[in-house]
Design an enzyme around this catalytic site. Structure first.
Site, short mmCIF file in Angstrom:
data_model
loop_
_atom_site.label_atom_id
_atom_site.label_comp_id
_atom_site.label_asym_id
_atom_site.label_seq_id
_atom_site.Cartn_x
_atom_site.Cartn_y
_atom_site.Cartn_z
N HIS A 1 32.59 -25.14 36.99
CA HIS A 1 33.23 -26.35 36.81
C HIS A 1 34.82 -26.14 35.98
O HIS A 1 35.14 -26.70 34.98
CB HIS A 1 32.39 -27.45 36.15
CG HIS A 1 32.01 -27.07 34.61
ND1 HIS A 1 32.65 -26.32 33.66
CD2 HIS A 1 30.69 -27.11 34.12
CE1 HIS A 1 31.70 -26.00 32.58
NE2 HIS A 1 30.57 -26.57 33.11
N HIS B 1 18.98 -27.35 25.93
CA HIS B 1 20.37 -27.60 26.36
C HIS B 1 20.06 -28.56 27.94
O HIS B 1 19.35 -27.91 28.81
CB HIS B 1 21.15 -26.64 26.62
CG HIS B 1 22.58 -27.18 26.91
ND1 HIS B 1 23.24 -28.24 26.94
CD2 HIS B 1 23.57 -26.35 27.35
CE1 HIS B 1 24.45 -28.38 27.21
NE2 HIS B 1 24.80 -26.96 27.64
N GLU C 1 22.47 -29.54 29.95
CA GLU C 1 23.30 -29.11 31.19
C GLU C 1 22.72 -28.49 32.40
O GLU C 1 21.55 -27.83 31.95
CB GLU C 1 24.59 -28.31 30.73
CG GLU C 1 25.52 -28.55 31.84
CD GLU C 1 27.23 -27.92 31.15
OE1 GLU C 1 27.08 -27.39 30.19
OE2 GLU C 1 27.95 -28.16 31.97
N ASP D 1 22.84 -26.27 34.45
CA ASP D 1 22.58 -24.87 34.89
C ASP D 1 21.41 -24.37 33.92
O ASP D 1 20.86 -23.11 34.44
CB ASP D 1 23.69 -24.06 34.59
CG ASP D 1 24.37 -24.49 33.16
OD1 ASP D 1 24.27 -25.65 32.71
OD2 ASP D 1 25.13 -23.40 32.50
N HIS E 1 27.20 -26.87 23.06
CA HIS E 1 28.56 -27.80 22.96
C HIS E 1 28.30 -29.09 23.63
O HIS E 1 29.36 -29.62 23.93
CB HIS E 1 29.57 -26.94 24.15
CG HIS E 1 29.10 -26.74 25.63
ND1 HIS E 1 29.88 -27.33 26.45
CD2 HIS E 1 27.88 -26.40 25.91
CE1 HIS E 1 29.09 -26.98 27.47
NE2 HIS E 1 28.00 -26.66 27.35
N ASP F 1 23.87 -21.89 25.09
CA ASP F 1 24.99 -21.48 25.56
C ASP F 1 25.85 -20.36 24.38
O ASP F 1 26.58 -19.52 24.85
CB ASP F 1 25.88 -22.52 25.89
CG ASP F 1 25.68 -23.13 27.36
OD1 ASP F 1 25.30 -22.28 27.97
OD2 ASP F 1 25.97 -24.48 27.35
N TYR G 1 34.49 -16.79 27.06
CA TYR G 1 33.39 -17.90 26.79
C TYR G 1 33.58 -18.76 25.68
O TYR G 1 33.65 -19.87 25.71
CB TYR G 1 31.95 -17.35 27.04
CG TYR G 1 30.92 -18.24 26.96
CD1 TYR G 1 30.68 -18.56 28.47
CD2 TYR G 1 30.20 -19.26 26.28
CE1 TYR G 1 29.62 -19.48 28.59
CE2 TYR G 1 29.42 -19.89 26.26
CZ TYR G 1 28.99 -20.15 27.68
OH TYR G 1 28.14 -21.16 27.89
N HIS H 1 23.58 -17.16 29.00
CA HIS H 1 24.29 -16.65 30.04
C HIS H 1 24.58 -15.38 29.53
O HIS H 1 24.97 -15.01 28.32
CB HIS H 1 25.50 -17.46 29.97
CG HIS H 1 25.50 -18.86 30.29
ND1 HIS H 1 25.03 -19.04 31.94
CD2 HIS H 1 25.87 -19.85 29.99
CE1 HIS H 1 25.22 -20.36 31.98
NE2 HIS H 1 25.59 -20.93 30.79
FE1 FEO Z 1 26.40 -25.93 28.74
FE2 FEO Z 1 25.47 -22.95 30.44
O1 FEO Z 1 25.52 -24.89 30.18
#
Ligand code: FEO
Length: 398
Positions: free
Chosen positions: A25, A79, A81, A83, A146, A165, A192, A225
């Site tokens: 994104h 989280h 999101e 992913d 976040h 994250d 990041y 990640h």
């Molecule tokens: Fe906020 Fe890796 O997603």
């Protein structure tokens, strides 16, 4: 595919590597990324986070190499999101939709907004604990780090922090741990932070203070990640402490676009002037450098120097793109200067200064506009502007 790896006794990384992703994104992920997910095998079997929807089968295959996925008792969603939650429907379908999914209060709301199926969502409070056998999990609310739903899960007995994250890096490689990779991983971690967390820097600072005061033993940090910090988790904690204070270096970042190389020529002379004062300089053409790489350079740059020709009474679109991006990530404690060439109307420098004001940057010089092509006198003015910027940067550190 990751070979599921035991990262501590009875705890496995069952996540997936996304070798191909190059645009996350709007963030350039030129080395791909990973979606880490963790399986804790205790009296209760717990899955911490899932992966992107496209990797649902791979996640379930990885889990199957450890246990029958149907034996999972509890899912934790740190989280919402996608992913990290995209595979949730497939996981729940496989393990049983009645199984509980622990998440923050906002997580309950946000997961409910993302998925239409019936999910057994159980919200937890900050500091709430969950016994799973020999281990106890403790949940830590990390609102806006976040997303509003973000939280950490901490394994008390092992001192392992599942940090979602935070402390992550978009990096897919053959290493899984900090001690298997060189110091270059810090470039990915810095990128990041700059692109995902900088606008929440005060919250990061507060969180780190709270964790330090609590005396919590952190032996391992497992982000969702990139690599896991098992040997020196303090390295990334210290870096976050530094970055969250928005401490800068004596460095100027010159960002520009150019039509007929006039603004480019100005950028080079300004850079020479800055360097003449012993200040580091980085020059980035917005059409050749990705906005997320420019943002990474911004992380420690004391001065932001932006150049744009005037186009249709405005600034260049790509410069506007980069400025919008930087503005959203709210760098603080920086100075700014504008420059650019023009043909007849020449609004760019004025517009850039207005942008700097809106970004709460300190404008240390009104900037420099040059008509059409800079001549030798104009280039001297550019050099002198660079000298002024270099001196202001140096003064700010004295
Ligand atoms: Fe906020 Fe890796 O997603």
């Amino acid at each position: 595919m990751y070979k599921p790896m035991e990262i501590a006794k009875g705890i496995y990384n069952v996540g997936c590597r996304d070798w191909d992703i190059r645009d996350f994104h709007g963030y350039s992920t030129y080395q791909g990324t990973t979606y880490n997910a963790f399986l804790i095998v205790d009296e209760k079997i717990v899955l911490v986070d899932t992966v992107k929807k496209e990797f649902s089968k791979e996640l379930l295959d990885n889990i199957s190499k450890i246990i029958d996925p149907e034996k999972i008792d509890i899912v934790i969603s740190n989280h919402t999101e996608m992913d990290h939650s995209g595979a949730l429907p497939a996981v729940m379908h496989r393990i049983g939709e009645e199984k509980p999914i622990y998440c923050s209060k906002m997580g309950k709301r946000n997961l409910g907004s993302h998925f239409t199926g019936k999910l057994n969502l159980i919200s937890v409070d900050n500091g709430q604990e969950l016994a799973i056998g020999e281990r106890t999990l403790s949940f830590m609310e990390t609102k806006m780090l976040h997303w509003p739903d973000s939280m950490f899960t901490y394994v008390k007995e092992d001192g392992i922090l599942f940090s979602s994250d935070a402390f992550g890096q978009h990096y897919a490689g053959d290493a899984m741990f900090d001690d298997e990779i060189g110091g270059h991983i810090m470039e990915h971690a810095a990128k990041y932070f700059a692109n995902i967390l900088l606008n929440y820097a005060p919250r990061v600072e507060q969180l780190l203070t709270k964790v330090a005061e609590s005396g919590l033993a952190i032996n391992m940090i497992c982000p969702d990640h990139g690599i896991i910090w098992r040997k020196n988790p303090g390295t990334i904690i210290d870096a976050y402490a530094r970055w969250s204070k928005q401490e800068c270096a004596p460095k100027a970042l010159i960002v520009f676009d150019t039509m007929w190389k006039s603004t480019a020529a100005m950028a080079r002379e300004i850079a020479r002037g800055v360097e003449s004062q012993g200040v580091r300089v980085r020059v980035m053409n917005t059409r050749k450098c990705h906005r997320s790489d420019i943002m990474t350079e911004m992380l420690d740059a004391k001065a932001l120097v932006v150049g744009s020709p005037t186009l249709n009474n405005g600034i260049f679109p790509v410069v506007a793109d980069v400025l919008t991006y930087i503005k959203g990530l709210r760098p603080k404690n920086r100075m700014a200067v504008a420059f650019g060439s023009f043909g007849w109307s020449g609004e760019a420098v004025k517009i850039l200064n207005k942008e700097f004001e809106a970004m709460d940057l300190e404008i240390v010089d009104p900037g420099l506009a040059v008509k059409y092509v800079p001549d030798s006198e104009d280039l001297v003015r550019c050099f002198d502007l660079g000298v002024t910027i270099g001196q202001k940067v140096t003064e700010s550190f004295s």
